[in-house]
Design an enzyme around this catalytic site. Structure first.
Site, short mmCIF file in Angstrom:
data_model
loop_
_atom_site.label_atom_id
_atom_site.label_comp_id
_atom_site.label_asym_id
_atom_site.label_seq_id
_atom_site.Cartn_x
_atom_site.Cartn_y
_atom_site.Cartn_z
N HIS A 122 0.87 -1.19 0.00
CA HIS A 122 0.00 0.00 0.00
C HIS A 122 0.90 1.23 0.00
CE1 HIS A 122 -2.70 3.01 1.84
NE2 HIS A 122 -3.71 2.23 1.49
N ASP A 199 3.51 -4.53 7.72
CA ASP A 199 2.30 -3.73 7.65
C ASP A 199 1.13 -4.67 7.97
OD1 ASP A 199 -0.01 -2.45 6.94
OD2 ASP A 199 0.74 -1.66 5.04
N GLN A 202 -4.10 -4.98 7.19
CA GLN A 202 -5.13 -5.93 6.77
C GLN A 202 -4.96 -7.25 7.52
OE1 GLN A 202 -7.57 -5.21 4.56
NE2 GLN A 202 -6.81 -3.24 3.84
N LYS A 225 -9.92 -0.24 10.56
CA LYS A 225 -10.17 -1.51 9.85
C LYS A 225 -10.47 -2.63 10.84
CE LYS A 225 -6.89 -0.26 6.23
NZ LYS A 225 -7.61 0.35 5.13
N CYS A 364 -4.67 2.54 -3.69
CA CYS A 364 -3.40 3.01 -3.11
C CYS A 364 -2.31 1.96 -3.30
CB CYS A 364 -3.54 3.35 -1.63
SG CYS A 364 -4.66 4.68 -1.31
N1 PLP Z 1 -1.53 -0.65 4.57
C1 PLP Z 1 -2.53 -1.36 4.03
C2 PLP Z 1 -2.26 -2.76 3.54
C3 PLP Z 1 -3.80 -0.80 3.94
O1 PLP Z 1 -4.79 -1.51 3.39
C4 PLP Z 1 -4.01 0.52 4.41
C5 PLP Z 1 -5.33 1.15 4.30
O2 PLP Z 1 -6.05 0.94 3.33
C6 PLP Z 1 -2.93 1.20 4.99
C7 PLP Z 1 -1.70 0.58 5.03
C8 PLP Z 1 -3.06 2.59 5.51
O3 PLP Z 1 -3.88 2.63 6.63
P1 PLP Z 1 -4.33 4.05 7.23
O4 PLP Z 1 -4.82 4.87 6.06
O5 PLP Z 1 -5.40 3.71 8.17
O6 PLP Z 1 -3.15 4.66 7.86
#
Ligand code: PLP
Length: 406
Positions: A122, A199, A202, A225, A364
């Site tokens: 992401h 990360d 998810q 999430k 993203c």
């Molecule tokens: N990493 C992953 C795999 C995600 O799906 C997301 C959010 O869609 C993020 C990072 C970023 O999360 P946040 O926008 O809550 O900081």
């Protein structure tokens, strides 16, 4: 016995209609809905328990501080972290990864040092590393996914060179649903002395997580999430790495003393938590984690695995759907395009008319879109409250979209 009807009843929004149809919420990968216990806790925190934390000596400040600080321990339990002081509270994964980039990596990395990323990261786990590339000449090395969307842990380990300073990798792709064997990556990386950031945005939603078993150095989560409020989150940091970190943001709460000429910092993890935090959001996150742990992460994972195989079987039955990512280790997250000229946005608009909420776009994940050779996909992402009947509703709505655009 997993009682999905009972769970659904805990989420008030699931009983509403959208465009005259019952809501079928399949956009959990973007953000999950909140159970009443979380909504009530947020209301109560503002209506009865609100004050700033840490600095006050009055009743409400102590109460708010106690509630807020208790969440650190809950997150530690949720992730099986060794101690609550390994948890830095923040606004979500984006902030957590930026903290590592600015506070740990930037002061240590030099031009030519390498960071290994998978192609399915992401942007939150890409752009903070691009900053180091732009500003310090750090090199980003990409590991591709296989055609089925899986990621070979050995390919990540093989990409390590004497210049590698960090592996930053997702545990679960927000686009493909691919689950990455982060434990094997950490084991291989540890043998070569390379720290690993996972990360968990998810991953932590869909499976039990044990950061000690994974043996990672950093593990980032995001509250919205996890059925909690937006603006809440945390990052687990291995104590050795935390000791190496410099503060990223300066301000109140992260200091011991400030004079005109000097500053001394608070002990970690507070050293990395500047300013008034998301007090109520974090309290809400604690309640959301309690809710998930009460249902049981193993039970949630089993329910979602069942949904995943049903959805996969139904989606692969439609020969005009191009499903991206069919790896065996996969969460119930499905990205697809439809044969013909229909853009993902048009498909999601048709689905919306049927009350089905999915996401359309690049999610993203620019490098992954490039790797897949698409500009956008539709994504249906399932959560703990979804049902097989909702899979059927999705399929019916997709058939309608196919008829309209064929
Ligand atoms: N990493 C992953 C795999 C995600 O799906 C997301 C959010 O869609 C993020 C990072 C970023 O999360 P946040 O926008 O809550 O900081």
């Amino acid at each position: 016995m997993y009682d999905v009807a009972k769970i659904r009843a805990d989420f008030p929004i699931l009983s509403r209609e959208v465009n005259g149809k019952p809501l079928t919420y399949l956009d959990n990968g973007a953000s999950a809905q909140k159970p009443s216990v979380v909504i009530d806790a947020v209301n109560r925190a503002y209506a009865e328990e609100y004050s700033n934390v840490h600095r006050g000596l009055h009743y409400l400040s102590n109460l708010a501080t106690e509630k807020y600080e208790s969440v650190r321990g809950k997150i530690a339990r949720f992730l099986n972290a060794p101690h609550e002081d390994t948890i830095v509270l923040n606004s979500g994964t984006t902030e957590g990864i930026n903290l590592v980039s600015y506070g740990w990596a930037a002061p240590r990395f030099e031009a030519g040092d390498e960071i290994i990323l998978s192609v399915m990261e992401h942007h939150a786990n890409i752009v903070p590393w691009h900053f180091l590339r732009e500003r310090q000449g750090v090199v980003l090395k990409w590991v591709d996914t296989a055609p089925d969307g899986s990621l070979d842990p050995q390919a990540v380990i093989d990409a390590i060179t004497p210049k590698t300073k960090l592996i930053a990798i997702t545990q679960c792709s927000n686009v493909l649903g691919t689950i990455v064997d982060v434990k094997s990556i950490c084991t291989g990386a540890r043998d070569k002395g390379v720290p690993v950031l996972v990360d968990g945005s998810q991953g932590a939603v869909h499976m039990p997580v044990d950061v000690q078993d994974i043996d990672c150095d950093f593990y980032a989560i995001t509250g919205h999430k996890l059925y909690g409020p937006s603006g809440s989150g945390a990052i687990y940091i291995r104590p050795e790495r935390m000791a190496e970190m410099r503060p990223f943001m300066g301000g109140g709460d992260m200091i011991k003393d400030v004079s005109k000429d000097t500053v001394t910092y608070n002990e970690p993890p507070m050293k990395f938590e500047a300013g008034t935090p998301g007090i109520v959001q974090t309290i809400g996150l604690g309640v959301a984690l309690d809710y998930m742990m009460n249902v049981g992460m193993e039970n949630i994972a089993a329910h979602e695995a069942d949904l995943r195989s049903y959805a996969q079987q139904r989606l692969t039955g439609l020969n005009w759907i191009n499903l991206q990512g069919t790896a065996a280790g996969k969460a119930a997250i499905f990205s697809f395009t439809l044969d013909g000229a229909a853009h993902a946005h048009d498909i999601s608009t048709i689905l919306d008319k049927k009350g089905v909420a999915v996401r359309a776009g690049h999610h993203c994940a620019g490098p992954l879109m490039e790797h897949l050779g698409v500009t956008a996909t539709c994504r249906a992402s399932f959560g703990m409250y979804n049902t097989k009947a909702e899979v059927d509703t999705l399929i019916d709505a997709l058939e309608l979209a196919h008829e309209l655009f064929a």
